[in-house]
Every structure is written in C-alpha cells, then in structure tokens.
Motif scaffolding. Structure first.
Motif, short mmCIF file in Angstrom:
data_model
loop_
_atom_site.label_atom_id
_atom_site.label_comp_id
_atom_site.label_asym_id
_atom_site.label_seq_id
_atom_site.Cartn_x
_atom_site.Cartn_y
_atom_site.Cartn_z
N HIS A 1 0.83 -1.20 0.00
CA HIS A 1 0.00 0.00 0.00
C HIS A 1 0.87 1.25 0.00
O HIS A 1 1.94 1.27 0.60
N VAL A 2 0.38 2.30 -0.63
CA VAL A 2 0.94 3.64 -0.49
C VAL A 2 -0.15 4.48 0.17
O VAL A 2 -1.22 4.70 -0.42
N VAL A 3 0.10 4.92 1.39
CA VAL A 3 -0.90 5.66 2.16
C VAL A 3 -0.41 7.10 2.28
O VAL A 3 0.70 7.35 2.77
N TYR A 4 -1.24 8.04 1.83
CA TYR A 4 -0.87 9.46 1.77
C TYR A 4 -1.57 10.25 2.89
O TYR A 4 -2.75 10.00 3.19
N TYR A 5 -0.84 11.23 3.43
CA TYR A 5 -1.38 12.09 4.49
C TYR A 5 -1.03 13.55 4.20
O TYR A 5 0.05 13.86 3.67
N ILE A 6 -1.93 14.45 4.58
CA ILE A 6 -1.65 15.88 4.62
C ILE A 6 -1.98 16.35 6.03
O ILE A 6 -3.11 16.19 6.50
N ASP A 7 -0.98 16.89 6.72
CA ASP A 7 -1.15 17.38 8.09
C ASP A 7 -1.79 16.34 9.00
O ASP A 7 -2.67 16.64 9.81
#
Length: 395
Positions: free
Chosen positions: A215-221
C-alpha cells in the motif's frame, strides 16, 4: 566513520521519540534501517555542499509543462523563512515559451523505495508578483525512468500535485495524489490511481507517504487522503523530487507572473512505517539537535521490509487463506497465481511471468516458476514486481 556517527544520532533521536522499526522492538535496530534528513541549509544552487549531499538542481530541458520553457538551477534559492533557511523553487512566465522558466530539485541517486517519505512544504495560491490565474503545478514526488512505452516496472508516487488555479480541464484549487503503474506518451495512455482534494492548500503543510505492505498511504497534516495498492505499488527504486512548472499558458493574462514554492525539510525512513506525527517529531528532533543533514540510507544495515498491514486500508478483501487447505510447500501443491487473489507474506504460488508485464498478454516463454510473497499483496504479477521472490523454475 560517518555512518556510525549518524547512526548513533539517529538511535538517540529514536529513543526519545519512541519510533521503532516494525521488524524490531529496539530503537537501535530501527536506526540501522537508514534515514535521510535535510534541512536545506545551503547558500545557492551552486553550493558544493548541495551536490555533495546528493541533490541536483535541474538544468536539462524538456517536459513536463510548457514546451520550450527553461529549467534553470538559478530558479532555486535558499532564503530564510520563519527564522530558518528553506529551499525555494521559482517559476515565471510572460505568456511565451521563451519567457517561461521552471524549477526542479531532485536526488541524484535513484535509491528510495519502501519506507516513509515526509516533507514540509509551503504551497501558494497567488503569485509573488504579477497577475494571478496561471495553470501552475506545485509538487512533491518520487519517480523512476520510463524505459519505453508501457514499461511495467515504471514507478512514480505523486505525493502532492497542487494546482491552485486548476489545469488539465479542472478548476482550482485542486490537489492530487497519484500512484502510477505505467503510461504511454503517444497516443496518451495512463494507468494509475489517484485521489484529490478540492480546497485551498495555501501555506505550510506536512506531507507524508507510507510505502509498505503493498500500500501507499498518503497524508496531509496528519489526515489520510489516499490509500493506493495492488499492481500500483512501486516496483523499483526512485528519486525524490520537487518541481514547480506551468501546465500551459492558456490562462495567462499579460505581463510577467512569478510563483514560489518553499521546502522546509525532507525526511525518508527506509523500510519503516512512521506515523505523520512520528515523522514530524523525527525531523524536529534532528533540527533541535543541530543536525542540518544526515544520510544513512546506504551506510546502515538493511532492515526487514515492514510486514504489519496498514491500520486504515481503504478497501481490503479478506486476506485469511482457507483453513481447510494446508499451506503449499512447492510447485507440486502451490496454486496458480490469480490477479484478484490476496496473498500474505510467505504464501507460495506458481506462475509464468508475462512477456510485457501484462498478465493478460503473452507469456514470457520462461516457463512456470515458484514464487513466494514477501508481504501482503494483490494484483502484483510475480516476475514484474518487488512483492514476489523467485524461488526458481518448476520442473
């Protein structure tokens, strides 16, 4: 000598922050996975320390963006913002190709794959000077070369592509996370997954991508904004990049407009899944300890690839193998690989890899091999992806 010194610093930081590798229970072992951290304390784009620390200011011409635009190291500077130096990318246009300049900074070596990527970036909605409204793209991404049309090993993670004024047929502001399998330029064909947010990102933001367990899990702040997996999981090492460029000049209204994007710091933790809070705490600990640059990615030992599944997968089919069937032991009892099936680390399958990386296309002619899953995976073809270990041909 240098690697041991940095590993000791990393171990101390880890002990203070509570970060450990998923493959080990000790902070010292986590340090052996390797880290990259840079606070961008440089003087100019021609600073010898910048290239010595593994960064290249782009000078070659070509895409993406406006054909004929100039990519110049002069468009990368290191001003002070909020009391600390930052890397600043500058792009400008007067509405003509020859009057357009783009900027890109990237890692010289292609050596980053699984682990956690994090960077603190200042996106801007308005130009620093001139009229607003241009289709500008403000980015943070990792990428490998495309070795021919529809290259099945191509890997690219667009951790953020921020379009404050829109572009590609979309109105702004809009921000994308895109995970690529492959593409073809002519005629255009793209095979990717993407997520998007339709709100302003003007100002400073912490961007994080966890690359592990298929998986590639993306986050912003600290907020999860995407979870991409299957065949789109990266299949080879990549470079780390930021660039600032104009998609087109269709919305330019006259005069010269100049846009900036700033980068406060970057962190890469090899083969470790750090939460967004852990990633920012790690960066803060390096900075408070007076460490402006650290690189133990190559000099440290290799940790095992993380094997704990993501905490919040977007959509995960049942991954429990049937209890009525004993585990496979070799080619004689291993099942045929299936695109839609979920496999756990250690599962065995037999499969003849495809010729071009398309499971529905012609076979390679190499015969069936026995393959072992390195960790949770789905939709990744054995022989073409990092998720599978080749145990040799079946008789």
């Amino acid at each position: 000598m240098l690697g041991k010194k940095f590993a000791g610093i990393a171990a101390a930081v880890l002990a203070a922050s509570g970060i450990v590798a998923l493959s080990s229970g000790s902070p010292a072992a986590a340090a052996d996975c390797g880290y990259l951290f840079d606070d961008f304390h440089y003087n100019t784009s021609s600073d010898a320390a910048l290239t010595a620390n593994g960064w290249t200011p782009r000078s070659y011409q070509g895409g993406p963006g406006v054909a004929g635009a100039n990519w110049s190291p002069a468009n990368i500077t290191f001003p002070t913002a909020n009391g600390d130096k930052v890397a600043q990318l500058t792009a400008y246009t007067d509405g003509t190709a020859t009057g357009t300049g783009h900027a890109e900074l990237y890692s010289t070596q292609k050596r980053y794959l699984e682990g956690t990527y994090a960077s603190r970036i200042k996106f801007t909605d308005a130009p620093a000077s001139g009229a607003d409204g241009d289709h500008i793209n403000e980015t943070f991404f990792t990428i490998s070369p495309l070795n021919g049309d529809l290259d099945p090993t191509y890997s690219e993670l667009d951790i953020s592509e921020y379009l404050p004024n829109g572009g590609w047929g979309e109105t702004g502001p809009i921000n994308y996370q895109t995970t690529w399998y492959t593409y073809r330029n002519d005629p255009w064909y793209a095979d990717n997954l993407h997520s998007s947010q339709r709100s302003s990102l003007d100002g400073w933001h912490d961007l994080v991508a966890q690359v592990a367990n298929g998986h590639v899990v993306y986050y912003i702040d600290g907020v999860q904004v995407g979870d991409h997996g299957g065949k789109y999981f990266p299949r080879q090492t990549m470079t780390i990049n930021w660039n600032l460029w104009f998609i087109d000049l269709a919305t330019h209204t006259g005069g010269k407009s100049t846009y900036n994007q700033q980068i406060d710091w970057v962190l890469f933790a090899k083969n470790q899944v750090l939460s967004p809070a852990q990633a920012t705490a790690q960066a803060a600990a390096y900075r408070s300890g007076g460490k402006a640059f650290l690189d133990t990615v190559a000099s440290s030992g290799t940790c095992s690839t993380p094997t704990t599944p993501p905490v919040t997968p977007s959509s995960t089919p049942s991954s429990t193998p049937p209890t009525s069937q004993p585990p496979a032991t070799g080619c004689s009892d291993a099942p045929e690989w299936q695109f839609s099936s979920v496999y756990l680390g250690g599962n065995l399958v037999k499969h003849e890899k495809s010729k071009y990386g398309d499971p529905s296309g012609p076979p390679s002619g190499q015969g069936k091999h026995l393959w072992k899953a390195r960790y949770w995976t789905q939709g990744s073809e054995p022989g073409w992806t990092e998720q599978w270990q080749d145990l040799g041909p079946c008789a």
